[in-house]
Write a protein that holds these residues in place. Structure first.
Motif, PDB file in Angstrom:
ATOM      1  N   PRO A 174       7.182  11.158   9.619  1.00 34.65           N
ATOM      2  CA  PRO A 174       8.579  11.172   9.162  1.00 34.65           C
ATOM      3  C   PRO A 174       8.855  12.161   8.037  1.00 34.65           C
ATOM      4  O   PRO A 174       9.992  12.596   7.863  1.00 34.65           O
ATOM      5  CB  PRO A 174       8.814   9.731   8.694  1.00 34.65           C
ATOM      6  CG  PRO A 174       7.458   9.203   8.376  1.00 34.65           C
ATOM      7  CD  PRO A 174       6.524   9.874   9.339  1.00 34.65           C
ATOM      8  N   LEU A 175       7.858  12.522   7.255  1.00 37.02           N
ATOM      9  CA  LEU A 175       8.100  13.430   6.134  1.00 37.02           C
ATOM     10  C   LEU A 175       8.200  14.880   6.574  1.00 37.02           C
ATOM     11  O   LEU A 175       8.956  15.657   5.994  1.00 37.02           O
ATOM     12  CB  LEU A 175       6.980  13.303   5.093  1.00 37.02           C
ATOM     13  CG  LEU A 175       6.895  12.008   4.303  1.00 37.02           C
ATOM     14  CD1 LEU A 175       5.734  12.077   3.316  1.00 37.02           C
ATOM     15  CD2 LEU A 175       8.192  11.722   3.569  1.00 37.02           C
ATOM     16  N   GLY A 176       7.433  15.253   7.581  1.00 36.79           N
ATOM     17  CA  GLY A 176       7.371  16.654   7.958  1.00 36.79           C
ATOM     18  C   GLY A 176       6.599  17.452   6.919  1.00 36.79           C
ATOM     19  O   GLY A 176       6.151  16.923   5.895  1.00 36.79           O
ATOM     20  N   THR A 177       6.454  18.738   7.179  1.00 36.88           N
ATOM     21  CA  THR A 177       5.680  19.590   6.276  1.00 36.88           C
ATOM     22  C   THR A 177       6.314  19.679   4.897  1.00 36.88           C
ATOM     23  O   THR A 177       5.657  19.485   3.872  1.00 36.88           O
ATOM     24  CB  THR A 177       5.548  21.000   6.879  1.00 36.88           C
ATOM     25  OG1 THR A 177       4.856  20.898   8.125  1.00 36.88           O
ATOM     26  CG2 THR A 177       4.764  21.906   5.959  1.00 36.88           C
ATOM     27  N   ARG A 178       7.614  19.965   4.867  1.00 34.87           N
ATOM     28  CA  ARG A 178       8.281  20.111   3.571  1.00 34.87           C
ATOM     29  C   ARG A 178       8.311  18.798   2.802  1.00 34.87           C
ATOM     30  O   ARG A 178       8.155  18.780   1.578  1.00 34.87           O
ATOM     31  CB  ARG A 178       9.698  20.645   3.774  1.00 34.87           C
ATOM     32  CG  ARG A 178       9.758  22.146   3.983  1.00 34.87           C
ATOM     33  CD  ARG A 178      11.188  22.606   4.143  1.00 34.87           C
ATOM     34  NE  ARG A 178      11.729  22.222   5.438  1.00 34.87           N
ATOM     35  CZ  ARG A 178      13.013  22.300   5.772  1.00 34.87           C
ATOM     36  NH1 ARG A 178      13.892  22.718   4.884  1.00 34.87           N
ATOM     37  NH2 ARG A 178      13.419  21.962   6.975  1.00 34.87           N
ATOM     38  N   GLY A 179       8.510  17.693   3.509  1.00 36.24           N
ATOM     39  CA  GLY A 179       8.535  16.398   2.837  1.00 36.24           C
ATOM     40  C   GLY A 179       7.203  16.059   2.194  1.00 36.24           C
ATOM     41  O   GLY A 179       7.152  15.525   1.083  1.00 36.24           O
ATOM     42  N   ALA A 180       6.104  16.373   2.884  1.00 38.95           N
ATOM     43  CA  ALA A 180       4.779  16.102   2.319  1.00 38.95           C
ATOM     44  C   ALA A 180       4.517  16.978   1.099  1.00 38.95           C
ATOM     45  O   ALA A 180       3.906  16.535   0.122  1.00 38.95           O
ATOM     46  CB  ALA A 180       3.706  16.322   3.379  1.00 38.95           C
ATOM     47  N   MET A 181       4.994  18.236   1.141  1.00 40.31           N
ATOM     48  CA  MET A 181       4.873  19.103  -0.041  1.00 40.31           C
ATOM     49  C   MET A 181       5.645  18.522  -1.220  1.00 40.31           C
ATOM     50  O   MET A 181       5.156  18.496  -2.356  1.00 40.31           O
ATOM     51  CB  MET A 181       5.410  20.499   0.276  1.00 40.31           C
ATOM     52  CG  MET A 181       4.530  21.345   1.160  1.00 40.31           C
ATOM     53  SD  MET A 181       5.222  23.014   1.340  1.00 40.31           S
ATOM     54  CE  MET A 181       3.987  23.769   2.401  1.00 40.31           C
ATOM     55  N   ARG A 182       6.855  18.059  -0.933  1.00 38.86           N
ATOM     56  CA  ARG A 182       7.696  17.495  -1.991  1.00 38.86           C
ATOM     57  C   ARG A 182       7.040  16.266  -2.611  1.00 38.86           C
ATOM     58  O   ARG A 182       7.015  16.107  -3.836  1.00 38.86           O
ATOM     59  CB  ARG A 182       9.062  17.129  -1.419  1.00 38.86           C
ATOM     60  CG  ARG A 182      10.035  16.552  -2.446  1.00 38.86           C
ATOM     61  CD  ARG A 182      11.306  16.067  -1.784  1.00 38.86           C
ATOM     62  NE  ARG A 182      11.047  14.968  -0.865  1.00 38.86           N
ATOM     63  CZ  ARG A 182      11.253  15.024   0.444  1.00 38.86           C
ATOM     64  NH1 ARG A 182      11.713  16.121   1.005  1.00 38.86           N
ATOM     65  NH2 ARG A 182      10.989  13.978   1.222  1.00 38.86           N
ATOM     66  N   ARG A 189       7.304  24.993  -6.229  1.00 41.83           N
ATOM     67  CA  ARG A 189       7.640  26.365  -5.825  1.00 41.83           C
ATOM     68  C   ARG A 189       7.272  26.606  -4.367  1.00 41.83           C
ATOM     69  O   ARG A 189       8.023  27.250  -3.621  1.00 41.83           O
ATOM     70  CB  ARG A 189       6.928  27.364  -6.740  1.00 41.83           C
ATOM     71  CG  ARG A 189       7.603  27.544  -8.092  1.00 41.83           C
ATOM     72  CD  ARG A 189       7.006  28.716  -8.847  1.00 41.83           C
ATOM     73  NE  ARG A 189       5.688  28.390  -9.368  1.00 41.83           N
ATOM     74  CZ  ARG A 189       5.471  27.912 -10.594  1.00 41.83           C
ATOM     75  NH1 ARG A 189       6.494  27.707 -11.413  1.00 41.83           N
ATOM     76  NH2 ARG A 189       4.247  27.653 -11.013  1.00 41.83           N
ATOM     77  N   ALA A 190       6.117  26.108  -3.950  1.00 43.09           N
ATOM     78  CA  ALA A 190       5.709  26.267  -2.550  1.00 43.09           C
ATOM     79  C   ALA A 190       6.680  25.539  -1.625  1.00 43.09           C
ATOM     80  O   ALA A 190       7.012  26.036  -0.541  1.00 43.09           O
ATOM     81  CB  ALA A 190       4.288  25.734  -2.360  1.00 43.09           C
ATOM     82  N   HIS A 191       7.141  24.374  -2.055  1.00 40.99           N
ATOM     83  CA  HIS A 191       8.110  23.623  -1.258  1.00 40.99           C
ATOM     84  C   HIS A 191       9.412  24.400  -1.110  1.00 40.99           C
ATOM     85  O   HIS A 191       9.972  24.496  -0.008  1.00 40.99           O
ATOM     86  CB  HIS A 191       8.371  22.266  -1.919  1.00 40.99           C
ATOM     87  CG  HIS A 191       9.527  21.519  -1.331  1.00 40.99           C
ATOM     88  ND1 HIS A 191      10.764  21.479  -1.930  1.00 40.99           N
ATOM     89  CD2 HIS A 191       9.633  20.809  -0.182  1.00 40.99           C
ATOM     90  CE1 HIS A 191      11.586  20.767  -1.184  1.00 40.99           C
ATOM     91  NE2 HIS A 191      10.933  20.345  -0.123  1.00 40.99           N
ATOM     92  N   ARG A 192       9.891  24.978  -2.212  1.00 44.30           N
ATOM     93  CA  ARG A 192      11.132  25.754  -2.151  1.00 44.30           C
ATOM     94  C   ARG A 192      10.970  26.979  -1.259  1.00 44.30           C
ATOM     95  O   ARG A 192      11.853  27.310  -0.465  1.00 44.30           O
ATOM     96  CB  ARG A 192      11.561  26.173  -3.559  1.00 44.30           C
ATOM     97  CG  ARG A 192      12.186  25.053  -4.372  1.00 44.30           C
ATOM     98  CD  ARG A 192      12.930  25.600  -5.573  1.00 44.30           C
ATOM     99  NE  ARG A 192      12.027  26.276  -6.494  1.00 44.30           N
ATOM    100  CZ  ARG A 192      11.402  25.683  -7.496  1.00 44.30           C
ATOM    101  NH1 ARG A 192      11.574  24.385  -7.697  1.00 44.30           N
ATOM    102  NH2 ARG A 192      10.609  26.359  -8.298  1.00 44.30           N
TER     103      ARG A 192
END
Length: 261
Positions: free
Chosen positions: A138-146, A221-224
Motif C-alpha cells: 500500500p505504501l509504494g516506493t515513495r511511501g516507503a521512502m517517506r 530529499r531522495a523522496h522529493r
C-alpha cells in the motif's frame, strides 16, 4: 507506521515508543530476571517498543564501525516500512512471509550489501519493488521512502532515536521468531545473520543519535527527487496519450506503396 495497520504498527504523530524499562502497570512491575531473553518484550505489548537492554558497540565488535554503517539504516527502514504495511503489522501466522519479504527488499539484511549514501541505499530497495520481485504494498516506493525518513526523524530533538530503536528492536524480535519456525539450515542461518545485523544497527543507533537527522534529510530529499521524476514521467505520458489519442501509439502509416510491375 499508520493507524490502519495492525496494533503493533506505529502511528508517528500519536504514539511514542515506551521508554526502556517502562511497563504498562508500574505497580505490578515484575522483578528483573537475568535470564530475560535479549530484545524480548512483554507478550501483551502491541506496539514496537524501545528494547529494555541494548548492547554497546564495543561488546559486539572490537573494531570501530565503518563510516558507511549509517547508510544501512535507510535501506533497512525502507524495507521495514514496506513490509509492515504489506502484512498489516505481521502476526505469528505471517512471520515467515514477513521476513522473506523483508530480506528480499533490504539488501543490507538479506544480502549483506554495503551502500555509500542514503540515496543509494533507498534506490537499491526501490529497484527491488519496481522490478516486481515482491508485491508493491500500500505504501509504494515513495511511501516507503517517506516513512523511512519519518522513522529516522523520530519525535524531535528530545528523542530522535526512539522510533529507529523501536523499529530495529521489532525487527530483531521478529527475525528471532522466524528463525525458531524455520526448518532449513540455510534459512535459519540467513535469519540469524539478519538478526545480528539488526542488533548491531540497534547498538550503533543508540550511540550515534546525532547522525540520524542528516540521514532523515537525505531520505526526504531522495523522496522529493523520486516524486518529481514520477510527476515528469506522468506528465510526459499524458502528453503522448493526448497526441496518440489513446494509451498506445497509432499503427505506422505506409507513406510509399510500391505498385506491382
Amino acid at each position: 507506521w499508520k493507524r490502519w495497520m495492525m496494533p503493533r504498527a506505529v502511528t508517528l504523530r500519536s504514539w511514542s515508543p515506551r521508554p526502556r524499562g517502562a511497563h504498562r502497570n508500574p505497580r505490578r512491575r515484575p522483578p528483573p530476571s537475568r535470564f530475560e531473553p535479549f530484545l524480548e518484550d512483554a507478550p501483551e505489548a502491541r506496539s514496537p517498543t524501545v528494547p529494555s537492554r541494548i548492547p554497546t558497540l564495543a561488546s559486539l565488535s572490537r573494531s570501530p564501525p565503518s563510516p558507511l554503517v549509517r547508510f544501512q539504516l535507510p535501506n533497512v527502514l525502507f524495507a521495514y516500512a514496506h513490509t509492515l504495511a504489506l502484512y498489516h503489522g505481521g502476526d505469528d501466522a505471517l512471520v515467515s512471509d514477513f521476513c522473506a519479504t523483508l530480506l528480499g527488499v533490504s539488501g543490507a539484511l538479506g544480502a549483506q550489501q554495503v551502500f555509500a549514501s542514503a540515496e543509494e541505499a533507498l534506490q537499491a530497495a526501490a529497484q527491488v519493488l519496481e522490478a516486481g520481485e515482491h508485491p508493491p504494498g500500500p505504501l509504494g516506493t515513495r511511501g516507503a521512502m517517506r516513512e523511512a525518513a519519518r522513522i529516522l526523524m523520530g519525535e524531535g530533538p528530545a528523542d530522535q532515536k526512539g522510533y529507529t530503536l523501536a523499529a530495529l528492536g521489532h525487527l530483531a524480535q521478529t527475525l528471532g521468531r522466524a528463525r525458531k519456525q524455520a526448518v532449513a539450515t540455510e534459512e535459519r542461518d540467513r535469519l540469524y545473520r539478519a538478526r545480528k545485523k539488526c542488533q548491531f544497527l540497534l547498538a550503533w543507533t543508540n550511540e550515534n543519535e546525532t547522525a540520524l537527522m542528516p540521514l532523515a534529510l537525505d531520505c526526504a530529499r531522495a523522496h522529493r527527487a523520486h516524486a518529481v521524476a514520477a510527476e515528469e514521467v506522468a506528465a510526459l505520458t499524458e502528453e503522448l496519450e493526448r497526441l496518440w489519442g489513446g494509451p498506445l501509439p497509432p499503427a505506422p502509416r505506409i507513406l510509399i506503396e510500391e505498385l506491382p510491375g
